[in-house]
Design a protein around this motif. Structure first.
Motif, PDB file in Angstrom:
ATOM      1  N   UNK A  87      -4.669  -4.782   3.688  1.00 31.36           N
ATOM      2  CA  UNK A  87      -4.748  -4.428   5.108  1.00 31.36           C
ATOM      3  C   UNK A  87      -3.979  -5.421   5.965  1.00 31.36           C
ATOM      4  N   UNK A  88      -4.084  -6.716   5.623  1.00 30.41           N
ATOM      5  CA  UNK A  88      -3.375  -7.746   6.394  1.00 30.41           C
ATOM      6  C   UNK A  88      -1.863  -7.550   6.302  1.00 30.41           C
ATOM      7  N   UNK A  89      -1.355  -7.285   5.109  1.00 27.32           N
ATOM      8  CA  UNK A  89       0.090  -7.089   4.937  1.00 27.32           C
ATOM      9  C   UNK A  89       0.557  -5.863   5.711  1.00 27.32           C
ATOM     10  N   UNK A  90      -0.206  -4.787   5.630  1.00 22.16           N
ATOM     11  CA  UNK A  90       0.147  -3.573   6.384  1.00 22.16           C
ATOM     12  C   UNK A  90       0.184  -3.868   7.885  1.00 22.16           C
ATOM     13  N   UNK A  91      -0.792  -4.650   8.355  1.00 23.81           N
ATOM     14  CA  UNK A  91      -0.886  -4.988   9.772  1.00 23.81           C
ATOM     15  C   UNK A  91       0.289  -5.867  10.205  1.00 23.81           C
ATOM     16  N   UNK A  92       0.640  -6.847   9.383  1.00 24.66           N
ATOM     17  CA  UNK A  92       1.744  -7.745   9.736  1.00 24.66           C
ATOM     18  C   UNK A  92       3.089  -7.026   9.671  1.00 24.66           C
ATOM     19  N   UNK A  93       3.171  -5.996   8.840  1.00 24.99           N
ATOM     20  CA  UNK A  93       4.422  -5.261   8.715  1.00 24.99           C
ATOM     21  C   UNK A  93       4.553  -4.100   9.659  1.00 24.99           C
ATOM     22  N   UNK A  94       3.674  -4.041  10.656  1.00 23.17           N
ATOM     23  CA  UNK A  94       3.701  -2.940  11.618  1.00 23.17           C
ATOM     24  C   UNK A  94       5.081  -2.850  12.274  1.00 23.17           C
ATOM     25  N   UNK A  95       5.599  -1.648  12.340  1.00 24.75           N
ATOM     26  CA  UNK A  95       6.922  -1.452  12.925  1.00 24.75           C
ATOM     27  C   UNK A  95       8.000  -1.320  11.871  1.00 24.75           C
ATOM     28  N   UNK A  96       7.759  -1.882  10.685  1.00 23.42           N
ATOM     29  CA  UNK A  96       8.745  -1.796   9.606  1.00 23.42           C
ATOM     30  C   UNK A  96       8.366  -0.751   8.569  1.00 23.42           C
ATOM     31  N   UNK A  97       7.191  -0.145   8.737  1.00 23.92           N
ATOM     32  CA  UNK A  97       6.699   0.843   7.771  1.00 23.92           C
ATOM     33  C   UNK A  97       6.638   0.257   6.366  1.00 23.92           C
ATOM     34  N   UNK A  98       6.047  -0.928   6.274  1.00 22.10           N
ATOM     35  CA  UNK A  98       5.864  -1.570   4.984  1.00 22.10           C
ATOM     36  C   UNK A  98       4.925  -0.725   4.128  1.00 22.10           C
ATOM     37  N   UNK A  99       5.287  -0.512   2.869  1.00 22.04           N
ATOM     38  CA  UNK A  99       4.438   0.266   1.967  1.00 22.04           C
ATOM     39  C   UNK A  99       3.672  -0.691   1.053  1.00 22.04           C
ATOM     40  N   UNK A 100       2.347  -0.588   1.088  1.00 26.61           N
ATOM     41  CA  UNK A 100       1.467  -1.470   0.325  1.00 26.61           C
ATOM     42  C   UNK A 100       0.512  -0.618  -0.495  1.00 26.61           C
ATOM     43  N   UNK A 101       0.281  -1.003  -1.746  1.00 28.45           N
ATOM     44  CA  UNK A 101      -0.670  -0.281  -2.590  1.00 28.45           C
ATOM     45  C   UNK A 101      -1.744  -1.242  -3.078  1.00 28.45           C
ATOM     46  N   UNK A 102      -2.998  -1.070  -2.627  1.00 29.43           N
ATOM     47  CA  UNK A 102      -4.098  -1.835  -3.221  1.00 29.43           C
ATOM     48  C   UNK A 102      -4.515  -1.177  -4.532  1.00 29.43           C
ATOM     49  N   UNK A 103      -4.633  -1.962  -5.577  1.00 26.71           N
ATOM     50  CA  UNK A 103      -4.891  -1.447  -6.917  1.00 26.71           C
ATOM     51  C   UNK A 103      -6.076  -2.197  -7.504  1.00 26.71           C
ATOM     52  N   UNK A 104      -7.203  -1.501  -7.686  1.00 28.57           N
ATOM     53  CA  UNK A 104      -8.405  -2.173  -8.179  1.00 28.57           C
ATOM     54  C   UNK A 104      -9.316  -1.158  -8.860  1.00 28.57           C
ATOM     55  N   UNK A 105     -10.244  -1.668  -9.655  1.00 27.89           N
ATOM     56  CA  UNK A 105     -11.202  -0.812 -10.333  1.00 27.89           C
ATOM     57  C   UNK A 105     -12.241  -0.274  -9.375  1.00 27.89           C
ATOM     58  N   UNK A 106     -12.851   0.854  -9.753  1.00 22.68           N
ATOM     59  CA  UNK A 106     -13.874   1.444  -8.898  1.00 22.68           C
ATOM     60  C   UNK A 106     -13.331   2.482  -7.942  1.00 22.68           C
TER      61      UNK A 106
END
Length: 523
Positions: A87-106
Motif C-alpha cells: 500500500x505504501x509503494x502504491x501511495x508513493x507512486x501515485x501519478x505514475x501508475x506504479x503496479x504493485x502485487x502483494x503476494x502472501x498465503x491466505x
C-alpha cells in the motif's frame, strides 16, 4: 535537519509527500534514502515504526522503469506487513501508475496469478508464497534490480532462512540488496556476508521510551466507522480540552471539517498554516473557545498546554516514539490524563510494537453504545442542574413554581420541567451525524444544518430572528426547527434555501459564527 528535497528525491515524489503531509524525514529515512538512490547495498539496523518503509520504498519508486516487469522484490515476514508495504509503494507512486502485487498465503492464489500475468513492477510478499510462484513459473526474477529484506531478524526467527537464500540465488548478482532489521544476530550477519557487496551500514539507536502517568486505552473499529466511533467517545468522555492526532495534513483538515460539521467546537493545526493562523488557533484552544484541537505530529511539537485532559490518536502513529510524544501532552503538572487510540484490525501489530517499545499496557475498551451516550447526557444534565442550584438567583423561577404548585405537586412540576428539557437530548440519541431525515421534511421545504445548538444557548427564536433579520424571510415561512446539543436543523422554502445558506453563513448567533449547510438525507 534536512528536508526531503535535500535527499535527492525527484520533484513528482516530493509533490506526493507534500500531498500526504510528510514534513520532515525520520533519522532512518535521512540516512538510507541517499544510499538507496546511489544503488549501494544497505544494512540498516532500526526498530519497526521508525519510518523504514519509506526509507526503501521512496528510492524504489523513483528508480522504477516504466516497463511492467518485476524490478523490485520486497520480502516480509507476515501478510500484514506485506500488505502495508504494498500500500505504501502504491501511495508513493501515485501519478505514475506504479503496479504493485502483494503476494502472501491466505489469499486466493488466482488473484495473484491474474496480477502477475498482467505485469507488475514491484512484488511484495512472504518467502513461502514467493517461492510458490517461482516454482509455478508465474514469477520470474531475472530483471530484479533491487531486493529488500524487511525485518530480516523476524523472518529468520520464523524459519525462513533457506527460503530467503533460495530466492536470493535466483536474482541477478548485480542487484542492489537492502536489509532492514531491528537486531543483528549471527544468522542475519551470515546473510549480510553472503549476499551483499560493500554495503553501507546504518544504525539508528533505539531510545528508551518512557510513558507518562496517563491511563492508556484503545478501541478497535473498522475504517469506515472511525468517525462515528470518535464522536461517540467524545460524547461519553466530554473532554474539556483534547488533542486529536492525525498522520497527515489532509487527514487533519478532513477530520476537522467533519467534526465542525457535527457541531463540535474544534480547530485544526498543521504545518501548512501560517504563523498567524497557528497563533489564532492556539489562542482559541487555550482560552476554551475550542474544546478539540485536530493536529499533526509536526504541528504539535513544542506545544505547552498544561490543561489537556485527553489525547486521542485518530490515526495510529507509525513510530513508538511519536506515540509517547503524543500522549505526553496530557497528564501534566500532576494532573491525570487519558490517552485513547483508535485502531483498525490490521493495525493490531503496530499497537503491539508500541506496547513493547514503550513498555506500557494499553487496555482495550468496548465502544460506547447509543444508550451509553444518552446516559452520559443525562448525567451531564444533572451536573448542570446542581451547578445552577449552587449559583442561586432562582427567585423568578421559585415564584413560578409557587404559583403552579397550587394546582400541581412540586415533584410533578420538577419532573415535567426535566422531561421538557431532556426531550431534545432523547431525540438526539439517534442522530450520529449531520444527516437529516429527508422523509420528514414538509413538501416544498429544504432542511438546513447549523453548527450551533443547545450548548451554545441557542433557542428557536435565535434562529428565526437571524433568518428574518438577515435574509428578510418572514417567521411564518420558516418550517420546523430542531435544536440538539451541538447542532440544529431548520426548514426553509426551497426557493429561498440557497439565499439563506449564502447569507446566514458567518452570521453570529449568541456570540458564535454559524456554519450552515444543506442537511444530507439519511442513508
Amino acid at each position: 535537519m534536512p528536508t526531503f528535497s535535500e535527499l535527492g528525491l525527484s520533484e513528482p515524489i516530493l509533490r506526493v509527500l507534500g500531498d500526504l503531509g510528510y514534513d520532515e524525514p525520520t533519522p532512518i529515512q535521512e540516512q538510507a534514502i541517499p544510499v538507496m538512490l546511489s544503488n549501494s547495498d544497505v544494512i540498516a539496523q532500526a526498530q519497526t515504526g521508525t519510518g523504514k518503509t519509506a526509507a526503501f520504498a521512496l528510492p524504489i519508486v523513483q528508480r522504477l522503469r516504466d516497463e511492467r516487469v518485476p524490478q523490485a522484490l520486497i520480502l516480509a515476514p507476515t501478510r500484514e506487513l506485506a500488505m502495508q508495504v504494498a500500500e505504501a509503494i502504491y501511495k508513493y507512486g501515485k501519478g505514475r501508475r506504479i503496479s504493485v502485487a502483494p503476494v502472501y498465503g491466505g489469499q486466493p492464489i488466482y488473484r495473484q496469478l491474474r496480477a502477475l500475468e498482467q505485469g507488475v513492477q514491484v512484488v511484495v510478499g512472504t518467502p513461502g508464497r514467493i517461492m510458490d510462484h517461482m516454482r509455478r513459473g508465474t514469477l520470474v526474477l531475472d530483471q530484479i534490480s533491487t531486493v529488500v529484506l524487511d525485518e530480516a531478524d523476524e523472518m529468520l526467527d520464523m524459519g525462513f532462512a533457506e527460503d530467503i537464500e533460495f530466492i536470493l540465488q535466483q536474482t541477478p548478482q548485480q542487484r542492489q540488496t537492502a536489509l532492514f532489521s531491528a537486531t543483528m544476530p549471527e544468522a542475519v550477519q551470515g546473510l549480510v556476508q553472503r549476499y551483499t557487496r560493500d554495503a553501507k551500514r546504518i544504525s539508528i539507536a533505539a531510545e528508551q521510551l518512557a510513558t507518562p502517568r496517563t491511563r492508556q486505552t484503545y478501541y478497535e473499529v473498522m475504517p469506515r466507522e472511525k468517525l462515528d466511533a470518535l464522536c461517540r467517545i467524545l460524547d461519553v468522555e466530554t473532554p474539556s480540552s483534547a488533542i486529536i492526532f492525525c498522520r497527515t495534513r489532509s487527514e487533519a483538515d478532513a477530520l476537522g471539517e467533519s467534526l465542525q460539521g457535527r457541531g463540535y467546537l474544534s480547530e485544526v493545526l498543521h504545518g501548512d498554516m501560517s504563523q498567524a493562523q497557528r497563533d489564532r488557533v492556539m489562542k482559541r484552544f487555550r482560552e476554551g473557545q475550542a474544546e478539540l484541537l485536530v493536529a499533526t505530529d509536526v504541528a504539535a511539537r513544542g506545544l505547552d498546554i498544561p490543561d489537556v485532559t485527553h489525547v486521542i490518536n485518530y490515526d495510529v502513529p507509525n513510530d513508538p516514539e511519536a506515540y509517547v510524544h503524543r500522549i505526553g501532552r496530557t497528564g501534566r503538572a500532576g494532573r491525570t490524563g487519558l490517552a485513547i487510540t483508535l485502531i483498525t484490525p490490521r493495525e493490531r501489530r503496530m499497537l503491539q510494537i508500541i506496547e513493547r517499545a514503550s513498555r506500557s499496557r494499553i487496555q482495550r475498551q468496548k465502544l460506547p453504545s447509543l444508550a451509553d451516550v444518552a446516559a452520559r447526557r443525562r448525567e451531564a444534565f444533572r451536573d448542570a442542574l446542581r451547578e445552577v442550584l449552587e449559583q442561586g438567583d432562582l427567585d423568578p423561577y421559585i415564584l413560578m413554581v409557587e404559583e403552579m404548585s397550587e394546582e400541581h405537586d412540586a415533584v410533578d412540576l420538577a419532573a415535567a420541567a426535566f422531561k421538557l428539557l431532556l426531550n431534545e437530548v432523547e431525540q438526539g440519541e439517534t442522530i450520529t451525524s449531520v444527516e437529516g431525515d429527508a422523509a420528514g421534511v414538509e413538501p416544498g421545504m429544504q432542511r438546513l444544518f447549523l453548527d450551533v445548538g443547545r450548548f451554545d444557548r441557542i433557542r428557536p427564536s435565535d434562529i428565526v430572528g437571524a433568518i428574518a433579520n438577515e435574509v428578510g424571510l418572514s417567521g411564518k415561512s420558516i418550517g420546523s426547527i430542531d435544536i440538539y446539543d451541538r447542532f440544529s436543523f431548520v426548514e426553509v422554502p426551497n426557493e429561498q434555501a440557497q439565499k439563506v445558506l449564502h447569507i446566514l453563513n458567518g452570521v453570529s448567533m449568541r456570540g458564535k459564527q454559524v456554519r450552515v449547510s444543506i442537511a444530507k438525507p439519511k442513508r
